[in-house]
Design an enzyme around this catalytic site. Sequence first.
Site, PDB file in Angstrom:
ATOM      1  N   ARG A  99      15.419  -4.339   4.912  1.00 27.20           N
ATOM      2  CA  ARG A  99      14.234  -3.545   4.568  1.00 27.20           C
ATOM      3  C   ARG A  99      13.259  -3.608   5.729  1.00 27.20           C
ATOM      4  O   ARG A  99      12.480  -4.542   5.835  1.00 27.20           O
ATOM      5  CB  ARG A  99      13.543  -4.114   3.321  1.00 27.20           C
ATOM      6  CG  ARG A  99      14.425  -4.281   2.099  1.00 27.20           C
ATOM      7  CD  ARG A  99      13.632  -4.864   0.924  1.00 27.20           C
ATOM      8  NE  ARG A  99      12.997  -6.126   1.227  1.00 27.20           N
ATOM      9  CZ  ARG A  99      13.562  -7.318   1.050  1.00 27.20           C
ATOM     10  NH1 ARG A  99      14.780  -7.423   0.556  1.00 27.20           N
ATOM     11  NH2 ARG A  99      12.890  -8.414   1.373  1.00 27.20           N
ATOM     12  N   LYS A 117       5.390   1.673   2.821  1.00 27.13           N
ATOM     13  CA  LYS A 117       4.194   1.306   2.047  1.00 27.13           C
ATOM     14  C   LYS A 117       2.958   1.375   2.940  1.00 27.13           C
ATOM     15  O   LYS A 117       3.086   1.541   4.158  1.00 27.13           O
ATOM     16  CB  LYS A 117       4.378  -0.095   1.473  1.00 27.13           C
ATOM     17  CG  LYS A 117       4.414  -1.193   2.530  1.00 27.13           C
ATOM     18  CD  LYS A 117       4.846  -2.539   1.951  1.00 27.13           C
ATOM     19  CE  LYS A 117       4.855  -3.591   3.044  1.00 27.13           C
ATOM     20  NZ  LYS A 117       5.515  -4.838   2.595  1.00 27.13           N
ATOM     21  N   HIS A 126      12.840 -12.351  -0.368  1.00 30.77           N
ATOM     22  CA  HIS A 126      11.998 -12.131   0.814  1.00 30.77           C
ATOM     23  C   HIS A 126      11.906 -13.445   1.565  1.00 30.77           C
ATOM     24  O   HIS A 126      11.841 -14.512   0.955  1.00 30.77           O
ATOM     25  CB  HIS A 126      10.620 -11.643   0.359  1.00 30.77           C
ATOM     26  CG  HIS A 126       9.834 -10.941   1.434  1.00 30.77           C
ATOM     27  ND1 HIS A 126      10.336  -9.884   2.158  1.00 30.77           N
ATOM     28  CD2 HIS A 126       8.577 -11.141   1.888  1.00 30.77           C
ATOM     29  CE1 HIS A 126       9.412  -9.468   3.021  1.00 30.77           C
ATOM     30  NE2 HIS A 126       8.333 -10.223   2.876  1.00 30.77           N
ATOM     31  N   TYR A 179     -26.558  -5.220  17.163  1.00 33.87           N
ATOM     32  CA  TYR A 179     -27.045  -6.098  16.091  1.00 33.87           C
ATOM     33  C   TYR A 179     -26.886  -7.564  16.475  1.00 33.87           C
ATOM     34  O   TYR A 179     -25.858  -7.952  17.049  1.00 33.87           O
ATOM     35  CB  TYR A 179     -26.235  -5.880  14.815  1.00 33.87           C
ATOM     36  CG  TYR A 179     -26.465  -4.575  14.104  1.00 33.87           C
ATOM     37  CD1 TYR A 179     -27.749  -4.087  13.853  1.00 33.87           C
ATOM     38  CD2 TYR A 179     -25.380  -3.833  13.632  1.00 33.87           C
ATOM     39  CE1 TYR A 179     -27.940  -2.891  13.166  1.00 33.87           C
ATOM     40  CE2 TYR A 179     -25.556  -2.647  12.942  1.00 33.87           C
ATOM     41  CZ  TYR A 179     -26.844  -2.180  12.723  1.00 33.87           C
ATOM     42  OH  TYR A 179     -27.009  -1.014  12.038  1.00 33.87           O
ATOM     43  N   ASP A 188     -19.980   2.186  11.933  1.00 36.14           N
ATOM     44  CA  ASP A 188     -19.386   3.405  12.491  1.00 36.14           C
ATOM     45  C   ASP A 188     -19.489   3.504  14.007  1.00 36.14           C
ATOM     46  O   ASP A 188     -19.173   4.548  14.568  1.00 36.14           O
ATOM     47  CB  ASP A 188     -20.059   4.647  11.883  1.00 36.14           C
ATOM     48  CG  ASP A 188     -19.822   4.748  10.391  1.00 36.14           C
ATOM     49  OD1 ASP A 188     -18.651   4.801   9.982  1.00 36.14           O
ATOM     50  OD2 ASP A 188     -20.811   4.755   9.629  1.00 36.14           O
ATOM     51  N   ARG A 204       5.866 -15.757  -4.430  1.00 37.13           N
ATOM     52  CA  ARG A 204       5.003 -14.587  -4.586  1.00 37.13           C
ATOM     53  C   ARG A 204       5.450 -13.855  -5.835  1.00 37.13           C
ATOM     54  O   ARG A 204       4.813 -13.946  -6.867  1.00 37.13           O
ATOM     55  CB  ARG A 204       5.124 -13.732  -3.319  1.00 37.13           C
ATOM     56  CG  ARG A 204       4.059 -12.707  -3.145  1.00 37.13           C
ATOM     57  CD  ARG A 204       4.077 -12.078  -1.775  1.00 37.13           C
ATOM     58  NE  ARG A 204       5.280 -11.274  -1.518  1.00 37.13           N
ATOM     59  CZ  ARG A 204       5.465 -10.537  -0.428  1.00 37.13           C
ATOM     60  NH1 ARG A 204       4.542 -10.502   0.527  1.00 37.13           N
ATOM     61  NH2 ARG A 204       6.561  -9.831  -0.253  1.00 37.13           N
ATOM     62  N   CYS A 226     -20.356  -2.191  14.795  1.00 39.81           N
ATOM     63  CA  CYS A 226     -21.151  -1.717  13.654  1.00 39.81           C
ATOM     64  C   CYS A 226     -20.220  -1.038  12.653  1.00 39.81           C
ATOM     65  O   CYS A 226     -19.013  -0.950  12.867  1.00 39.81           O
ATOM     66  CB  CYS A 226     -22.197  -0.702  14.097  1.00 39.81           C
ATOM     67  SG  CYS A 226     -23.163  -1.171  15.547  1.00 39.81           S
TER      68      CYS A 226
HETATM   69  C1  LIG Z   1       6.568  -5.139   3.490  1.00 38.73           C
HETATM   70  C2  LIG Z   1       7.873  -5.594   3.060  1.00 38.73           C
HETATM   71  C3  LIG Z   1       9.000  -5.450   3.901  1.00 38.73           C
HETATM   72  C4  LIG Z   1       8.885  -4.926   5.322  1.00 38.73           C
HETATM   73  O1  LIG Z   1       8.420  -5.951   6.170  1.00 38.73           O
HETATM   74  P1  LIG Z   1       8.324  -5.754   7.756  1.00 38.73           P
HETATM   75  O2  LIG Z   1       8.004  -7.110   8.263  1.00 38.73           O
HETATM   76  O3  LIG Z   1       7.207  -4.789   7.966  1.00 38.73           O
HETATM   77  O4  LIG Z   1       9.610  -5.225   8.228  1.00 38.73           O
HETATM   78  C5  LIG Z   1      10.227  -5.809   3.387  1.00 38.73           C
HETATM   79  N1  LIG Z   1      10.362  -6.296   2.139  1.00 38.73           N
HETATM   80  C6  LIG Z   1       9.308  -6.476   1.322  1.00 38.73           C
HETATM   81  C7  LIG Z   1       9.521  -7.029  -0.040  1.00 38.73           C
HETATM   82  C8  LIG Z   1       8.033  -6.150   1.756  1.00 38.73           C
HETATM   83  O5  LIG Z   1       6.984  -6.350   0.950  1.00 38.73           O
END
Ligand SMILES: *Cc1c(COP(=O)(O)O)cnc(C)c1O
Length: 372
Positions: A212, A33, A160, A261, A310, A131, A308
């Site tokens: 994952r 992602k 998660h 700035y 850029d 979540r 800044c």
């Molecule tokens: C982003 C994500 C992961 C991966 O997490 P990492 O900490 O980058 O390994 C796994 N599961 C879900 C649901 C996520 O949103």
Amino acid sequence: MIAEVAIDLGAIVRNAQALARLVAPARLYAVVKADAYGHGLVPVARALAPHAARLCVYALEEAVALRDAGIDAPIHVLGPIPPADLEIAHATDVTITLWDGELYARQVASVARRRRRPFVVQAKIDTGVVRLGISVDAAPALLERFAATPEFELAGAFTHIAAAEELDSTFTLEQLARFGLATRGLGARVERHAAATAAAILWPDARLDAVRCGIGLYGIWPSAEAEALMRERGLVLEPALRWNTRIVALHEIEAGETVGYGRTWRAARRSRIATLPIGYAEGLPRTAGNAAQVLVRGRRAPVIGRVCMDMAFADVTAVDDAAPGDTVTLIGSNGAERLSAEDLAGACGTIGYEIVARLPAHVPRRYDVIGT
Ligand SMILES: *Cc1c(COP(=O)(O)O)cnc(C)c1O
């Protein structure tokens, strides 16, 4: 070239292999992602596909981009897909995530019916992040219903973990227990998974059928604690991304003069200030000003003044031979010195994840040829 991000796809593949070995027999899902955490969705997914059981993306658009690029690996969309896009999701042959048993599940089933093929779904269960996910109490009955719905092919159930980086927390074990309770009625053919990188490397009990992994694939550690522990145990993850720019101008200023700035930096002595042609629009956080360091000619130089949109400034007084055109390294090695994404993130008050995920797509990526 104003700035360039160079990606070592070989390092990403070796990280995937190292993580896969560590978690076996659990399977490795590769999370790509956020433009593969800024490393570039399509090239990274193509390199990882042979080394991962499936690719995980957040949005359907990412899955479509992968299919358009000819990548036919299994893809799981972790995030929400609006009902209006379910037809496209079905045609794209992706696994979708269900966390709602009511209206949305009916819409998914009706698309599958119309298209005369079951929708491959995974159920998400909330065990403590609050979540997305079905509650632990509702899960057993709902999962049973999903498994019995002819329009669904229930391929997995997942959750998660909230605080996997914290080794002294028992909440991870509590979440795993809740997940076990929620999924107790599922058949063995339904995959169970819970761990992202931190849990995969630190909590063997969390590996279940699959993990994952995102951040670890890119050679970035989910926390300093994880890094220290896993280095001790011999897990090597190679950073895959280097980020360089060049000095575009050099200024000699007198003691007392200010730079940028808001005049937030004042020279304490006669100083040499390098102008860097990147700013927050190129991915350098504004909080890097008066906080982060860059590398010039193998030496460290502080980022000074306000970043800044850029452009930004580095004090190269100590790098006496610095010259316009010199390479300036934000992430990566330069001479004998090295800065990691975590170093830059720490100076900016954020985490490595945010630094790489926010590298804009318009900064060119260069891909190294994959070695062995
Ligand atoms: C982003 C994500 C992961 C991966 O997490 P990492 O900490 O980058 O390994 C796994 N599961 C879900 C649901 C996520 O949103």
